[in-house]
Design a protein around this motif. Structure first.
Motif, PDB file in Angstrom:
ATOM      1  N   THR A   1      29.402  23.415  44.143  1.00  0.00           N
ATOM      2  CA  THR A   1      30.481  22.468  44.416  1.00  0.00           C
ATOM      3  C   THR A   1      29.978  21.102  44.862  1.00  0.00           C
ATOM      4  OG1 THR A   1      30.664  23.352  46.671  1.00  0.00           O
ATOM      5  CG2 THR A   1      32.169  24.242  45.014  1.00  0.00           C
ATOM      6  N   MET A   2      28.725  21.013  45.320  1.00  0.00           N
ATOM      7  CA  MET A   2      28.248  19.761  45.900  1.00  0.00           C
ATOM      8  C   MET A   2      27.257  19.007  45.007  1.00  0.00           C
ATOM      9  SD  MET A   2      27.759  20.946  49.880  1.00  0.00           S
ATOM     10  CE  MET A   2      27.584  19.291  50.544  1.00  0.00           C
ATOM     11  N   GLY A   3      26.418  19.714  44.304  1.00  0.00           N
ATOM     12  CA  GLY A   3      25.305  19.067  43.640  1.00  0.00           C
ATOM     13  C   GLY A   3      25.657  18.355  42.349  1.00  0.00           C
ATOM     14  N   ASP A   4      25.058  17.156  42.125  1.00  0.00           N
ATOM     15  CA  ASP A   4      25.079  16.551  40.798  1.00  0.00           C
ATOM     16  C   ASP A   4      24.263  17.429  39.859  1.00  0.00           C
ATOM     17  OD1 ASP A   4      26.524  14.341  41.726  1.00  0.00           O
ATOM     18  OD2 ASP A   4      24.684  13.314  42.342  1.00  0.00           O
ATOM     19  N   ARG A   5      23.121  17.897  40.380  1.00  0.00           N
ATOM     20  CA  ARG A   5      22.333  18.924  39.704  1.00  0.00           C
ATOM     21  C   ARG A   5      21.913  19.965  40.744  1.00  0.00           C
ATOM     22  NH1 ARG A   5      17.223  17.060  36.872  1.00  0.00           N
ATOM     23  NH2 ARG A   5      17.062  15.686  38.696  1.00  0.00           N
ATOM     24  N   VAL A   6      21.619  21.155  40.248  1.00  0.00           N
ATOM     25  CA  VAL A   6      21.215  22.256  41.123  1.00  0.00           C
ATOM     26  C   VAL A   6      19.876  22.795  40.616  1.00  0.00           C
ATOM     27  CG1 VAL A   6      21.797  24.550  42.003  1.00  0.00           C
ATOM     28  CG2 VAL A   6      23.613  22.857  41.612  1.00  0.00           C
ATOM     29  N   ALA A   7      18.939  22.968  41.534  1.00  0.00           N
ATOM     30  CA  ALA A   7      17.631  23.540  41.200  1.00  0.00           C
ATOM     31  C   ALA A   7      17.541  24.924  41.831  1.00  0.00           C
ATOM     32  CB  ALA A   7      16.508  22.650  41.725  1.00  0.00           C
ATOM     33  N   VAL A   8      17.385  25.940  41.003  1.00  0.00           N
ATOM     34  CA  VAL A   8      17.306  27.323  41.477  1.00  0.00           C
ATOM     35  C   VAL A   8      15.839  27.720  41.609  1.00  0.00           C
ATOM     36  CG1 VAL A   8      17.956  29.718  41.034  1.00  0.00           C
ATOM     37  CG2 VAL A   8      19.461  27.862  40.282  1.00  0.00           C
ATOM     38  N   MET A   9      15.471  28.227  42.784  1.00  0.00           N
ATOM     39  CA  MET A   9      14.095  28.644  43.026  1.00  0.00           C
ATOM     40  C   MET A   9      14.012  30.140  43.268  1.00  0.00           C
ATOM     41  SD  MET A   9      12.457  25.532  45.279  1.00  0.00           S
ATOM     42  CE  MET A   9      10.800  26.192  45.028  1.00  0.00           C
ATOM     43  N   ARG A  10      12.870  30.694  42.907  1.00  0.00           N
ATOM     44  CA  ARG A  10      12.590  32.111  43.145  1.00  0.00           C
ATOM     45  C   ARG A  10      11.091  32.286  43.391  1.00  0.00           C
ATOM     46  NH1 ARG A  10      11.700  36.916  38.889  1.00  0.00           N
ATOM     47  NH2 ARG A  10      11.764  38.668  40.352  1.00  0.00           N
ATOM     48  N   LYS A  11      10.744  32.897  44.498  1.00  0.00           N
ATOM     49  CA  LYS A  11       9.340  33.195  44.830  1.00  0.00           C
ATOM     50  C   LYS A  11       8.443  31.964  44.676  1.00  0.00           C
ATOM     51  CE  LYS A  11       9.622  38.120  43.742  1.00  0.00           C
ATOM     52  NZ  LYS A  11       9.111  39.233  42.923  1.00  0.00           N
ATOM     53  N   GLY A  12       8.938  30.832  45.167  1.00  0.00           N
ATOM     54  CA  GLY A  12       8.136  29.619  45.178  1.00  0.00           C
ATOM     55  C   GLY A  12       8.125  28.837  43.892  1.00  0.00           C
ATOM     56  N   GLU A  13       8.818  29.317  42.857  1.00  0.00           N
ATOM     57  CA  GLU A  13       8.787  28.649  41.563  1.00  0.00           C
ATOM     58  C   GLU A  13      10.181  28.208  41.132  1.00  0.00           C
ATOM     59  OE1 GLU A  13       6.739  31.101  38.744  1.00  0.00           O
ATOM     60  OE2 GLU A  13       4.785  30.721  39.691  1.00  0.00           O
ATOM     61  N   LEU A  14      10.228  27.051  40.498  1.00  0.00           N
ATOM     62  CA  LEU A  14      11.484  26.526  39.975  1.00  0.00           C
ATOM     63  C   LEU A  14      11.880  27.317  38.736  1.00  0.00           C
ATOM     64  CD1 LEU A  14      13.645  24.275  40.121  1.00  0.00           C
ATOM     65  CD2 LEU A  14      12.160  22.922  38.617  1.00  0.00           C
TER      66      LEU A  14
ATOM     67  N   CYS B   1      12.424  31.765  49.202  1.00  0.00           N
ATOM     68  CA  CYS B   1      12.094  31.324  47.830  1.00  0.00           C
ATOM     69  C   CYS B   1      11.291  30.032  47.800  1.00  0.00           C
ATOM     70  CB  CYS B   1      13.375  31.152  47.005  1.00  0.00           C
ATOM     71  SG  CYS B   1      14.355  29.717  47.477  1.00  0.00           S
ATOM     72  N   GLY B   2      11.157  29.345  48.938  1.00  0.00           N
ATOM     73  CA  GLY B   2      10.368  28.123  48.996  1.00  0.00           C
ATOM     74  C   GLY B   2      11.168  26.841  49.080  1.00  0.00           C
ATOM     75  N   LYS B   3      12.505  26.939  49.102  1.00  0.00           N
ATOM     76  CA  LYS B   3      13.326  25.723  49.069  1.00  0.00           C
ATOM     77  C   LYS B   3      13.164  24.879  50.334  1.00  0.00           C
ATOM     78  CE  LYS B   3      17.442  28.403  50.452  1.00  0.00           C
ATOM     79  NZ  LYS B   3      16.713  29.684  50.615  1.00  0.00           N
ATOM     80  N   THR B   4      13.148  25.531  51.501  1.00  0.00           N
ATOM     81  CA  THR B   4      12.994  24.774  52.746  1.00  0.00           C
ATOM     82  C   THR B   4      11.587  24.210  52.862  1.00  0.00           C
ATOM     83  OG1 THR B   4      14.711  26.004  53.919  1.00  0.00           O
ATOM     84  CG2 THR B   4      13.028  24.947  55.262  1.00  0.00           C
ATOM     85  N   THR B   5      10.585  24.962  52.404  1.00  0.00           N
ATOM     86  CA  THR B   5       9.206  24.452  52.412  1.00  0.00           C
ATOM     87  C   THR B   5       9.103  23.196  51.561  1.00  0.00           C
ATOM     88  OG1 THR B   5       8.353  26.698  52.705  1.00  0.00           O
ATOM     89  CG2 THR B   5       6.795  25.026  51.956  1.00  0.00           C
ATOM     90  N   ALA B   6       9.753  23.203  50.396  1.00  0.00           N
ATOM     91  CA  ALA B   6       9.744  22.019  49.536  1.00  0.00           C
ATOM     92  C   ALA B   6      10.363  20.823  50.253  1.00  0.00           C
ATOM     93  CB  ALA B   6      10.495  22.314  48.239  1.00  0.00           C
ATOM     94  N   LEU B   7      11.475  21.057  50.939  1.00  0.00           N
ATOM     95  CA  LEU B   7      12.150  19.982  51.677  1.00  0.00           C
ATOM     96  C   LEU B   7      11.263  19.461  52.802  1.00  0.00           C
ATOM     97  CD1 LEU B   7      15.120  18.701  51.710  1.00  0.00           C
ATOM     98  CD2 LEU B   7      15.410  20.061  53.784  1.00  0.00           C
ATOM     99  N   ARG B   8      10.608  20.372  53.502  1.00  0.00           N
ATOM    100  CA  ARG B   8       9.748  19.981  54.624  1.00  0.00           C
ATOM    101  C   ARG B   8       8.535  19.182  54.142  1.00  0.00           C
ATOM    102  NH1 ARG B   8      10.246  22.355  59.568  1.00  0.00           N
ATOM    103  NH2 ARG B   8       7.979  22.503  59.837  1.00  0.00           N
ATOM    104  N   MET B   9       8.080  19.430  52.925  1.00  0.00           N
ATOM    105  CA  MET B   9       6.993  18.615  52.381  1.00  0.00           C
ATOM    106  C   MET B   9       7.465  17.189  52.133  1.00  0.00           C
ATOM    107  SD  MET B   9       4.593  21.042  49.961  1.00  0.00           S
ATOM    108  CE  MET B   9       5.867  21.864  49.007  1.00  0.00           C
ATOM    109  N   VAL B  10       8.706  17.030  51.680  1.00  0.00           N
ATOM    110  CA  VAL B  10       9.258  15.680  51.513  1.00  0.00           C
ATOM    111  C   VAL B  10       9.361  14.984  52.865  1.00  0.00           C
ATOM    112  CG1 VAL B  10      11.190  14.303  50.677  1.00  0.00           C
ATOM    113  CG2 VAL B  10      10.562  16.397  49.477  1.00  0.00           C
ATOM    114  N   ALA B  11       9.756  15.754  53.877  1.00  0.00           N
ATOM    115  CA  ALA B  11       9.935  15.185  55.214  1.00  0.00           C
ATOM    116  C   ALA B  11       8.609  14.875  55.906  1.00  0.00           C
ATOM    117  CB  ALA B  11      10.747  16.151  56.073  1.00  0.00           C
TER     118      ALA B  11
END
Length: 409
Positions: A200-213, A41-51
């Motif tokens: 259970t962990m997030g203050d907020r949760v962002a749900v992604m699908r096919k590269g889009e929030l 869905c793009g979540k790891t790609t988004a994280l890797r861009m931050v990194a």
């Protein structure tokens, strides 16, 4: 510490694939934000861009007030925790935790202070002289956390750090990570495929699908008011039951009909979702969470009911997952197919089995005293206050009526 801001960020690969598309998301200073969604869905790609491990194709990425699109990873003041631990096998726990500080030529006393403080926070003090091979999986993950903590970064980035742990240890470790983040107050972006972890962990949760929030909100908001069918079906365990239905007038009020069964909607339901008035006489997708279904024998005061045939029971001690079939067509949309594919063909414990044709197998989370038996008919009490409704064309949740206008643009 610092916040992280995505401003129209996209990642486009040479073949034209948009792994992340126009992501706009702000993570506040000190916030624990979870990125969740199906595989790919793009979540790891988004994280890797931050990194700084993936180049940004479009848009701006900020850490604090600084645009970091072209800043090397080592200069971004972030620390990343991977699912693979990535520990040096020949080094002790002490040296693994302090390795990055040694590379940066920190004073030995400062290294010792930081390593011992991280070890204290993580309960690793008895293991500082051990090598990684002498540790359990959970202890290795804590060492990886310690290596991140000692850097005192502006932000932690965590990529499915618990995926290599067994179920019991995963529950324990996620609680430890959340408490640690609360204590440290460091901005954290956490990627997971597991929506229970997310909730259970997030203050907020962002749900992604096919590269889009799709939606970003506090966990309870996602659960109570999913913006669309995909979020509604993804959030919740077991997953939401989804069935084709129709809104109609009945006995001076409004009811939802699923096949030959009708559930009257009370004033509380209608006032919470005024947009339903536009759907009278029209088809909708009805969503019912398993926890809002109960054996009618255990809920005699709940008047609205469904009736079906028990296909399977799964006794869990404190409750029973009861799979029962009703004569109503399941909701089959692209979103539902994607959710089923992500869950696997069997869907796992307690997952609703949507069937092609005129029958839907639903799941109810019944009390342990239920006598529901395979092959017999069961009457199921429905909490109508918690029903969900989605537009069958747009997939949007039906709430105050503005969703349809927004979908039209």
């Amino acid at each position: 510490m610092a916040g992280v801001t995505f401003q129209g960020v996209s990642k486009i690969y040479p073949d034209g694939t948009r792994a992340v598309n126009d992501l706009n998301l702000g993570i506040e200073d000190g916030e624990f934000l979870v990125l969740v969604g199906p595989s790919g869905c793009g979540k790891t790609t988004a994280l890797r861009m931050v990194a700084g491990l993936e180049e940004i194709s479009e848009g701006q990425l900020k850490i604090g007030e600084r645009v970091v699109n072209h800043v090397p990873s080592r200069d971004r003041d972030i620390a990343m925790v991977f699912q693979s631990y990535a520990l040096y096998p020949h080094l002790s726990v002490y040296d693994n935790i302090g390795f990055s500080l040694k590379l940066k030529k920190f004073d030995k006393k400062e290294i010792e202070r930081r390593v011992k403080e991280a070890a204290r926070l993580l309960g690793l003090e008895p293991y500082l002289d051990r090598k990684p091979r002498a540790l359990s999986g959970g202890q290795r993950q804590r060492v990886a956390m310690g290596r991140a903590i000692v850097r005192e970064p502006a932000a932690f980035l965590m990529d499915e750090p618990l995926s290599n742990l067994d179920a019991k240890l995963r529950v324990q470790t996620r609680a430890e990570i959340k408490k640690l983040q609360d204590d440290l107050g460091t901005t954290t972006i956490y990627v997971t495929h597991d929506q229970v972890e997310a909730m259970t962990m997030g203050d907020r949760v962002a749900v992604m699908r096919k590269g889009e929030l799709q939606q970003v909100a506090e966990p309870q908001e996602l659960y109570d008011r999913p913006v669309n069918l995909f979020v509604g079906g993804f959030i919740g365990s077991p997953a939401m039951n989804l069935v084709e239905a129709k809104l109609e007038r009945a006995d001076g009020g409004v009811a939802v009909a699923a096949g030959n069964q009708t559930i009257a909607l009370g004033d509380e339901t209608l006032s919470a979702r005024p947009g339903l008035k536009d759907y009278e006489g029209r088809g909708v997708i009805l969503g019912i969470r398993p926890e809002d279904l109960e054996d009618a024998e255990l809920e005699p005061d709940r008047e609205q009911r469904l009736e079906g045939e028990v296909e399977l029971t799964e006794a869990l001690g404190s409750e029973i997952m009861v799979h029962f079939s009703i004569d109503a067509p399941p909701a089959i949309t692209d979103e539902v197919r994607e959710l089923q594919e992500d869950a696997g063909t069997d869907g796992g414990l307690g997952t609703p089995a949507q069937e092609e044709g005129g029958r839907t197998i639903m799941v109810g989370r019944f009390g342990a005293r239920s006598k529901a038996t395979k092959g017999e008919r069961v009457k199921v009490a429905v909490d109508t206050r918690a029903l969900h409704f989605f537009d069958p064309d747009t997939g949007l949740g039906i709430y105050d009526g503005t969703e349809r206008e927004e979908a039209r643009g």
